[in-house]
Enzyme design. Structure first.
Site, short mmCIF file in Angstrom:
data_model
loop_
_atom_site.label_atom_id
_atom_site.label_comp_id
_atom_site.label_asym_id
_atom_site.label_seq_id
_atom_site.Cartn_x
_atom_site.Cartn_y
_atom_site.Cartn_z
N ASP A 2 1.00 -1.26 0.10
CA ASP A 2 -0.14 -0.06 0.08
C ASP A 2 0.73 1.14 0.07
O ASP A 2 2.14 1.05 0.27
CB ASP A 2 -0.70 -0.12 1.20
CG ASP A 2 -1.93 1.11 1.39
OD1 ASP A 2 -2.14 1.69 0.51
OD2 ASP A 2 -2.44 1.31 2.64
N GLU B 6 2.71 5.42 -3.88
CA GLU B 6 2.89 6.46 -4.67
C GLU B 6 4.13 7.02 -4.54
O GLU B 6 4.42 7.59 -6.10
CB GLU B 6 1.79 7.37 -4.65
CG GLU B 6 0.28 6.63 -4.67
CD GLU B 6 0.08 5.82 -3.63
OE1 GLU B 6 0.30 6.12 -2.46
OE2 GLU B 6 -0.89 4.74 -3.68
N ASP C 167 -9.01 4.27 -1.68
CA ASP C 167 -9.76 4.55 -0.59
C ASP C 167 -11.25 5.29 -1.25
O ASP C 167 -11.49 6.36 -1.16
CB ASP C 167 -9.30 5.84 0.17
CG ASP C 167 -7.89 5.02 0.99
OD1 ASP C 167 -7.75 3.73 0.89
OD2 ASP C 167 -7.32 5.85 1.60
C1 NOJ Z 1 -4.56 3.23 2.92
C2 NOJ Z 1 -5.09 2.25 2.14
O1 NOJ Z 1 -5.65 2.54 0.89
C3 NOJ Z 1 -6.33 1.41 2.92
O2 NOJ Z 1 -6.67 0.31 2.21
C4 NOJ Z 1 -5.36 0.93 4.30
O3 NOJ Z 1 -6.49 0.22 5.05
C5 NOJ Z 1 -4.79 2.02 5.16
N1 NOJ Z 1 -3.87 2.53 4.33
C6 NOJ Z 1 -4.08 1.62 6.24
O4 NOJ Z 1 -2.96 0.71 5.90
#
Ligand code: NOJ
Length: 967
Positions: free
Chosen positions: A547, A550, A623
């Site tokens: 995750d 970017e 998200d």
């Molecule tokens: C951002 C991610 O997009 C999300 O899916 C994740 O739960 C949080 N970071 C925490 O790791």
């Protein structure tokens, strides 16, 4: 630190869903290169509107064979700008051998006095082969006369493709069958900012300009005997820009040591009506205009990978990934452009009566783009895969259902969640762990207070045939007590600041550093971190989630790294930003592959991506909000990602933020069951929403969606196989399957799974009791659940389907045979010897075909020939559905391979023939009668197809056989 966290955390944890913070992200006018280069287009438009001539200052000299290449398929042309005659560029044209008719065009500044060099390694990371093979000279005809070069080339002897290069003003046209398909520099917007010292003061500048203007014409004449370009006002191409050499935005300063080095490309597609691609954006699949009277968006599409909080469901704003690829599509031709640029890029799209126009501005790098000739979308998929490679065959479990949440907080909870799935008779393959599993967010290090025996937990999960995924993010906690940090620091593989010290920033871990995965020194080390000897508390049942790559830097500009950070080779972060996430994904996938002997198939999920990321695993769209408009917008995002290779894609089912109503959750699970990547996930502050927690009837509806996914796993596996072998998307948008059906070119709310003929449309509106589906094939369409028949029709048409909450549009196009496995299991690994159902959806002509690819779903043995790949065909032999259903090898393979042997006993337990008009007199296999049931068709306004159900025909799925249905 506390202060900062106090400031940031409420933002990050807020569940009260609002809207994206526009002020955190730049618009074009707030970024200096975009402002400068985009205004060229504005001036061009103004000039055209005023009837003033506007011509490119760029011209080419006589071509020479490209030094170092032996092939007569590569030429280099000196390229000059009449504005800056002292500056030399080269333009190189390559005709590539692979992918049948791809042309690559590169331009770079040469012999520059500057100490700087433009970033030229995007191809190294995006393409499988940074220097793809050149076409053999026999395929290519070259002619050069009077300021004009023509290169004829093409896949066949017909030489149907031509590149017409007008030297001055520069214009390059790709023609097929004599028609212009792509025109590069059609609007004379091509411009490359050359390296220069910081601006002179005004007096000096006027003097310098005079000199340059005088010599510009001489230079243009000297280079070639072509007609002189219009005298160009230099201000059309350049403007004073106080930010050109140092750019401030909010509290950040970009030191820009190299000064401005942007470039601007324009491509027109005169025969295209629609343009698709440029993921990732939450926009319609057919990209609407960003300029002009019909502008749908006010900003260009932005490619700049960011961690965007509460993104909008309909916007050209940048999201987490970037693939600078477009498909330009019309009724007769489809053509693609892949622009190999990893720096920030903005693209304007305009739709004109004369076709589609695009204008791309990028901050840094060389000009390096490829023209993919098509002619149809399916050819583009193959051509793109010939350049960037195909996806790997995923492990079987990865195509099944994943249960995630931020967070499952204890070892006991993990076990409890999977037990609850069992109790509720709901299938589940993978339980996920978000950042809280790790002690102080030091990924790899388990929080032993809450996960006292991680190995035991993994073994227990594995014993049930299931897997786990744990998150490993790229930010590394900067503390001497963390081995990953000290290792990386000592190995000197951390991303550097402009002053060459190690860069640190803020993320979940507090003060953090980032490994520079462009640095080859980091690769072996990172691989070792995942080996079972080093990460002792992991196991082969544990897979990885990357995750925040970017990368997300909470205290950085636009929540990412400063552009003047330094990577391996001295390249700036600005040069490689959009590629960065893919490097991390690549290295993690490699580590997961080689940790086992023999190697097993890896699975790594990434949020950020670039052209080529499909080689390394799956992606999700970040998200999302748990709202109806997000659910509605996502289908287009999946399709847009998919046509650019990023086809193993899904969203957080239920929405990351917010608490969906039971109705919304049901609709999201129904949609999720048809996402290539099917994972439920939720923010830490949301209410628990595992499907077993709900009351009836929600609980049953959720279970139905899960079970349907499992029943259809063979359909998905076939589609993943085509992605891995041919580069096809797992899900197909309408225009790609029906490239001549104009009525469907803008459709982006329904899709087909591979070539299965299965058409799905999610229901995305609250309370929707019906849904309209667009049917394009001149075939009957059958409701997947056998409820209804929609007659064949020579013209595409819309039909209306009733969609009470337990129903949604799922159709089989006539002419297809769909393999499913209907036994209910708790996990996909337990299904390997389950029998199959074959649903034969008879086409208009009474025939149907389908396929089934199967392998062990886990190892790499399939690459050594251990698989079965069957082709099923129903051939009519008489009236009323009489015919023969047969099974034969679909491709040549050794039927005695170990996997084929292992599943030799697996049966076809049921054959359902839909569209049978009259009861068969008998059904026989090898001369023996087999039992069947017949249901008559219902005609009239609510037709139901006639149906033959053959139970236990006594045939094996991997064998050759024939089932004879007599009239
Ligand atoms: C951002 C991610 O997009 C999300 O899916 C994740 O739960 C949080 N970071 C925490 O790791």
């Amino acid at each position: 630190m506390r202060l900062l966290l106090a400031a940031i955390l409420p933002l990050l944890l807020a569940v009260d869903v609002a809207a994206v913070k526009h002020e955190d992200f730049k618009e074009c006018h707030q970024t200096s290169f975009c402002r400068r280069l985009r205004s060229i287009a504005a001036r061009q438009e103004e000039a055209v509107a005023n009837g003033t001539a506007f011509a490119s200052p760029y011209s080419l000299g006589n071509p020479v064979a490209t030094p170092g290449t032996q092939s007569a398929a590569s030429w280099t042309f000196p390229l000059t700008s009449s504005l800056y005659p002292d500056i030399s560029f080269n333009l190189r044209v390559d005709v590539l051998a692979q992918g049948d008719g791809i042309v690559r065009i590169r331009a770079d500044e040469v012999d520059s006095a500057s100490q700087w060099k433009r970033y030229n390694e995007t191809a190294k990371w995006a393409l499988v082969d940074a220097e793809p093979n050149l076409a053999r000279s026999v395929d290519v005809q070259f002619a050069h006369v009077d300021g004009m070069t023509a290169i004829e080339y093409g896949p066949g002897p017909a030489q149907e493709l031509m590149l017409e290069i007008v030297h001055s003003p520069l214009k390059i046209t790709m023609k097929r069958d004599g028609m212009d398909q792509v025109v590069f520099n059609d609007r004379d917007l091509f411009h490359v900012e050359h390296y220069r010292a910081k601006q002179l003061d005004e007096g000096d500048e006027a003097e310098a300009e005079g000199t340059e203007a005088a010599s510009s014409e001489d230079a243009a004449q000297a280079v070639m005997q072509a007609p002189k370009a219009e005298k160009i006002d230099r201000s059309w191409f350049e403007e004073d820009d106080k930010d050109a050499f140092e750019e401030r935005w909010k509290k950040w300063t970009d030191t820009k040591p190299k000064g401005p080095e942007g470039f601007s490309l324009d491509f027109s597609f005169p025969n295209a009506d629609h343009i698709y691609g440029l993921p990732e954006h939450a926009s319609p699949l057919s990209l609407p205009s960003t300029k002009g009277e019909d502008a749908y968006y006010k900003e260009p599409y932005r490619l700049w990978n960011v961690d965007i909080f509460e993104y909008e469901a309909d916007s050209p704003m940048a999201l987490y990934g970037a693939v600078p690829l477009v498909h330009a599509h019309g009724k007769v031709n489809t053509v693609g452009v892949l622009n190999l640029v990893g720096s920030e890029t903005w693209v304007d799209v305009t739709h004109q009566p004369e076709g589609v126009r695009t204008h791309w501005v990028s901050e840094s790098g060389i000009v390096d783009f490829l023209i993919l000739p098509g002619r149809r979308p399916v050819d583009l998929f193959e051509q793109y895969a010939s350049l960037t490679g195909a996806a790997q065959m995923p492990p079987q479990f990865a195509t099944a259902y994943h249960q995630c949440r931020w967070n499952y907080n204890t070892q006991a909870e993990v076990i409890e969640v999977q037990d609850e799935f069992d109790k509720a008779d709901m299938p589940l393959d993978v339980t996920w762990l978000d950042i809280e599993y790790a002690e102080e967010h030091r990924y790899f290090d388990w929080d032993h207070k809450h996960f006292p025996e991680p190995k035991k937990m993994l073994d227990e999960v594995e014993a049930k045939g299931r897997k786990m995924v744990a998150i490993v993010d790229p930010h590394i906690k900067k503390t001497d007590s963390f081995r990953i940090y000290t290792d990386a620091r000592d190995l000197d593989v951390l991303v550097k600041k402009a002053d060459n010290s190690d860069f640190d920033g803020w993320c979940w871990t507090g003060s953090s550093v980032w490994v520079d995965f462009f640095n080859p020194k980091s690769w072996d080390w990172w691989t070792r971190m995942f080996s079972f000897n080093v990460w002792k508390e992991s196991s082969k049942a544990l897979f990885i989630w990357n995750d925040m790559n970017e990368p997300s830097v909470f205290d950085g500009p636009e929540i990412t790294m400063p552009k003047d950070n330094i990577h391996d080779g001295g390249w700036e972060h600005r040069d490689v930003h959009n590629i960065n996430g893919m490097m991390f994904h690549n290295q993690t996938q490699h580590a997961i592959t080689v940790r086992d002997t023999p190697e097993l198939r890896p699975f790594v999920l990434s949020r950020s991506f670039f052209a080529g990321s499909h080689r390394y695993g799956a992606v999700w769209i970040g998200d999302n909000l748990g709202t109806w408009d997000h659910l509605a917008g996502e289908t287009a995002v999946f399709l847009s990602n998919s046509i650019a290779g990023i086809s193993f894609v899904g969203s957080d089912v239920g929405g990351f933020f917010g608490n969906p109503t039971p109705e919304l959750l049901v609709r999201w699970y129904q949609a999720g069951a048809f996402m290539p990547f099917f994972r439920a996930h939720a923010h830490i502050d949301t209410k628990r929403r595992e499907p077993y927690l709900f009351e009836e009837p929600t609980r049953s509806y959720l279970r139905d969606a899960l079970r349907l996914r499992y029943a259809m796993l063979p359909v998905w596996y076939n589609a993943f196989h085509a992605a891995a072998t041919k580069g096809y998307p797992v899900i197909w948008p309408h225009y790609a399957l029906f490239p001549e059906d104009e009525g469907g070119f803008a459709i982006d709310d329904q899709y087909y799974i591979g070539d299965s003929g299965v058409l799905f449309k999610p229901v995305v509106a609250e309370g929707a009791q019906e849904s309209t589906v667009y049917l394009a094939a001149d075939q009957p369409y059958y409701d997947y659940f056998h409820r209804k028949l929609y007659y064949a029709s020579a013209k595409p048409r819309n039909i209306t389907i009733a969609t009470p909450l337990d129903q949604f549009p799922l159709l089989i196009e006539g002419g297809h045979i769909v393999p499913t496995r209907e036994r209910v299991r708790r996990t996909s690994s337990l299904m390997w010897q389950d029998p199959f159902t074959l649903t034969v959806a008879l086409g208009k002509d009474g025939s149907a075909t389908g396929q089934l690819y199967l392998d062990d779903g886990e190892t790499l043995a399939h690459t050594q020939g251990e698989f079965i790949h069957r082709r099923f065909s129903y051939t009519p032999t008489g009236k009323n559905g009489a015919g023969k259903l047969s099974s034969a090898a679909h491709v040549v393979y050794d039927g005695a391979n170990a996997w084929a042997q292992k599943i030799a006993h697996v049966k076809v337990e049921r054959i359902v023939i839909l569209g049978h008009e009259a009861a068969p007199s008998s059904v026989t296999v090898a001369g023996e009668a087999v039992q069947f049931e017949y249901t008559k068709p219902v005609k009239g306004r609510e037709p139901v197809p006639g149906k033959v159900v053959i139970k236990n025909p006594g045939i094996k799925v991997g064998a050759d056989w024939e089932v004879v249905v007599a009239a």
